[in-house]
Every structure is written in C-alpha cells, then in structure tokens.
Design a protein around this motif. Structure first.
Motif: not given
Length: 176
Positions: A135-139, A78-80, A73-74, A32-35
């Motif tokens: 969802x793609x753009x926001x998350x 958020x950190x990313x 994941x949240x 998730x972070x890398x994406x």
C-alpha cells in the motif's frame, strides 16, 4: 449542510458548495499530493488542478461506487502520479538541490504520516507487513505495480494478487 446535500449542490454547479468542499478537503488532499510529489510549490499547483477536476467532474461522481473522499483522493493520486511522470517534472528533478536529498531520506517515515492525514492509520496498522509495504509503494509513493515488483524483489503477478487481497481486507475493515 449535510454532506450528501453538499455533494448534490456541487454537482449542480453551486460555487458555495465548491468552496465548502475545498475548505473541508483541501488540507488532507494536499497531504496526499505532497507525499507523492515532495515539492511544496508543485504540490500546490497540483492541488489547484485537482480541485478544478473535481469541479469539472462532479456530475460524474456516483456514491454507489465509493465515498466522496475516496473519489477525491483518487483524482489527487492520479494527478500527482501524472505530474511526476511528466517530462517537465523529470527534467526539473535532474538538478536536485542538496536539501532535497535530506527530504528524500526523511520520506522513509512518511507512510504513517500520510496514513494519519486521511484517517486510515488504525486500519493500516491491522494489516500484515507485506500489505503495509504494498500500500505504501502503490498508493502513497505512486509506484506502478511493475516498479513495486522490482523494489520489493517480488514477481509482478504476486504483487498484483497480494495488492488485490490487501485492498479487499482494508475495504472490509473500513466498511464494518
């Protein structure tokens, strides 16, 4: 060890429980972070920061508010987003190498990979195309609602309303 017991041990400061949590969740959290960040070295740094936050904030986790993995994941998301909005990150990105442009172009297909990494693909596939885009753009890409509004040429209020509707539909499917 059962997950609830493992979480309780983590909340009580048990280092072995923390190691087990790291082992169970670090790979998908890194995905998730890398994406969002698209830089291996920085994504690894953010991953370490995320797990430090998990250790520090473990007592604040409440299972009544959501699943443990969602909580992780949240924190990661958020950190990313904080990282890519930071001044240092923006300065580093001003001098992109040419191989990064290939990564950026290939990232267009990354949505399904990111969704697969956390086990949501079957639920996301059941959503309408507009929900998939939001969802793609926001998350997964870390856009703000305003940036998503501009990118999709959609009024901000519509983005907010549709996002809420889409997340509610997704939540209903996952909880079933």
């Amino acid at each position: 060890m059962q997950q609830d017991a493992l979480i309780l041990e983590l909340q009580n400061g048990n280092e072995r429980a923390f190691e087990r949590i790291y082992h169970l969740y670090s790979e998908s959290t890194y995905g998730i972070i890398y994406s969002i960040i698209r830089d291996e070295k920085i994504a690894e740094e953010v991953l370490q920061d995320v797990f430090l936050k998990i250790w520090d904030k473990a007592p604040s986790y409440n299972s009544d508010k959501g699943r443990f993995f969602t909580w992780i994941l949240n924190i990661a998301r958020n950190a990313s987003i904080d990282k890519i909005r930071s001044k240092d990150f923006k300065n580093d990105q001003q001098n992109l190498k040419t191989d990064n442009f290939v990564d950026i172009l290939e990232a267009k297909t990354n949505f399904s990979e990111a969704v697969d990494a956390i086990g949501l693909k079957k639920y996301i596939d059941a959503l309408k195309p507009v929900c998939k885009k939001l969802i793609d753009y926001l998350f997964f890409k870390g856009y703000t609602q305003k940036e998503t509004s501009e990118e999709l040429d959609m009024p901000l209020g519509t983005v907010k309303t549709r996002n809420r509707i889409c997340i509610d539909k997704l939540r209903a499917m996952v909880i079933k």
